[in-house]
Design a protein around this motif. Structure first.
Motif, PDB file in Angstrom:
ATOM      1  N   LEU A 193       0.827  -1.197   0.000  1.00  0.00           N
ATOM      2  CA  LEU A 193       0.000   0.000   0.000  1.00  0.00           C
ATOM      3  C   LEU A 193       0.867   1.255   0.000  1.00  0.00           C
ATOM      4  O   LEU A 193       1.998   1.250   0.507  1.00  0.00           O
ATOM      5  N   THR A 194       0.343   2.348  -0.521  1.00  0.00           N
ATOM      6  CA  THR A 194       0.971   3.645  -0.341  1.00  0.00           C
ATOM      7  C   THR A 194       0.752   4.091   1.102  1.00  0.00           C
ATOM      8  O   THR A 194      -0.053   3.501   1.837  1.00  0.00           O
ATOM      9  N   GLN A 212      -2.880   4.967   1.582  1.00  0.00           N
ATOM     10  CA  GLN A 212      -3.725   3.775   1.648  1.00  0.00           C
ATOM     11  C   GLN A 212      -3.565   3.060   2.987  1.00  0.00           C
ATOM     12  O   GLN A 212      -4.547   2.579   3.565  1.00  0.00           O
ATOM     13  N   TYR A 263      -8.682   0.841  -3.063  1.00  0.00           N
ATOM     14  CA  TYR A 263      -7.330   0.445  -3.446  1.00  0.00           C
ATOM     15  C   TYR A 263      -7.084  -1.042  -3.320  1.00  0.00           C
ATOM     16  O   TYR A 263      -6.041  -1.531  -3.693  1.00  0.00           O
ATOM     17  N   MET A 264      -8.030  -1.803  -2.751  1.00  0.00           N
ATOM     18  CA  MET A 264      -7.779  -3.213  -2.500  1.00  0.00           C
ATOM     19  C   MET A 264      -9.027  -4.036  -2.777  1.00  0.00           C
ATOM     20  O   MET A 264      -9.892  -4.188  -1.909  1.00  0.00           O
TER      21      MET A 264
END
Length: 231
Positions: free
Chosen positions: A174-175, A178, A222-223
């Motif tokens: 993740l960033t 995130q 994001y996931m």
């Protein structure tokens, strides 16, 4: 406990107290160190103990001295018994360590500032590690974050106590944004669904991590859920 002095923990002798000044992510300024030394000498405090959570506990304080010591320290209380975030343990990460892959120290400070005052069902401890060596003990904390070359891994439900538990991986690579969003989602889910006094490890054992992951990650942009399960 409501009648105890501010931010103080009664000791085994039944008369003396200990206090834990807040040291975010284990960082202590020279000014705070000087203040600690001054009050230790002035009030004849017999013990300064480094804790596993990268904090200093001052032990053996007289009840009548507690408020004066806090005032002279000029530091906030590091929670030790309340149902909230107690501390964020963080390794140096890319700030100084040659093995660091991510800025764990910076992320640790940010996470602690975000969730310091959040009311929770029980105490929560966090561990942030800047590389897979995991010096922040991330897999043994209620919330763990581990950095690698691709980003951050977020872990939930770890515990190092009398009933230890390795935390479950919620998402990988993740960033920073995130990872922070997922930590928020996990804490809010835990707050809304855990029983009073139930630590995250016992909560996950009761409801099952598949349920946590499904409810928390279904709406995470994001996931995707299938990707999260494969991790």
């Amino acid at each position: 406990m409501e009648n105890e002095p501010r931010g103080a923990i009664l000791q085994r002798d039944g008369t003396s107290y200990a206090i834990v000044p807040r040291t975010p992510a284990g960082i202590v300024s020279p000014e705070h160190l000087e203040s600690i030394i001054k009050v230790v000498r002035r009030y004849d405090i017999p013990v300064i103990k480094m804790t596993s959570g990268q904090r200093m506990v001052l032990v053996g304080i007289k009840e009548e001295d507690v408020d004066s010591i806090w005032n002279e320290l000029g530091m906030t209380v590091g929670q030790a018994t309340a149902p909230c975030v107690h501390y964020v343990q963080a390794c140096p990460g890319t700030v100084t360590c040659k093995y660091g892959k991510q800025d764990s120290l910076g992320l640790g400070l940010e996470v602690e500032n975000l969730y310091l005052d959040m009311n929770l069902p029980a105490k929560v401890k966090m561990g942030i590690s800047g590389c897979p060596r995991c010096c922040g003990e991330s897999y043994l904390r209620d919330i763990g974050i581990v950095g690698n070359a691709k980003g951050w891994t977020v872990i939930f439900g770890g515990n190092s106590g009398g009933r230890p538990r390795i935390g479950d991986v919620a998402a990988k690579d993740l960033t920073k944004e995130q990872a922070l969003d997922l930590v928020r989602r996990l804490l809010e889910y835990y707050r809304e669904n855990a029983k009073p006094g139930e630590r995250t490890a016992r909560f996950v054992e009761r409801v099952g991590f598949d349920a946590v992951r499904k409810d928390v990650l279904t709406f995470a942009p994001y996931m995707p859920l299938d990707s999260a399960r494969s991790g």
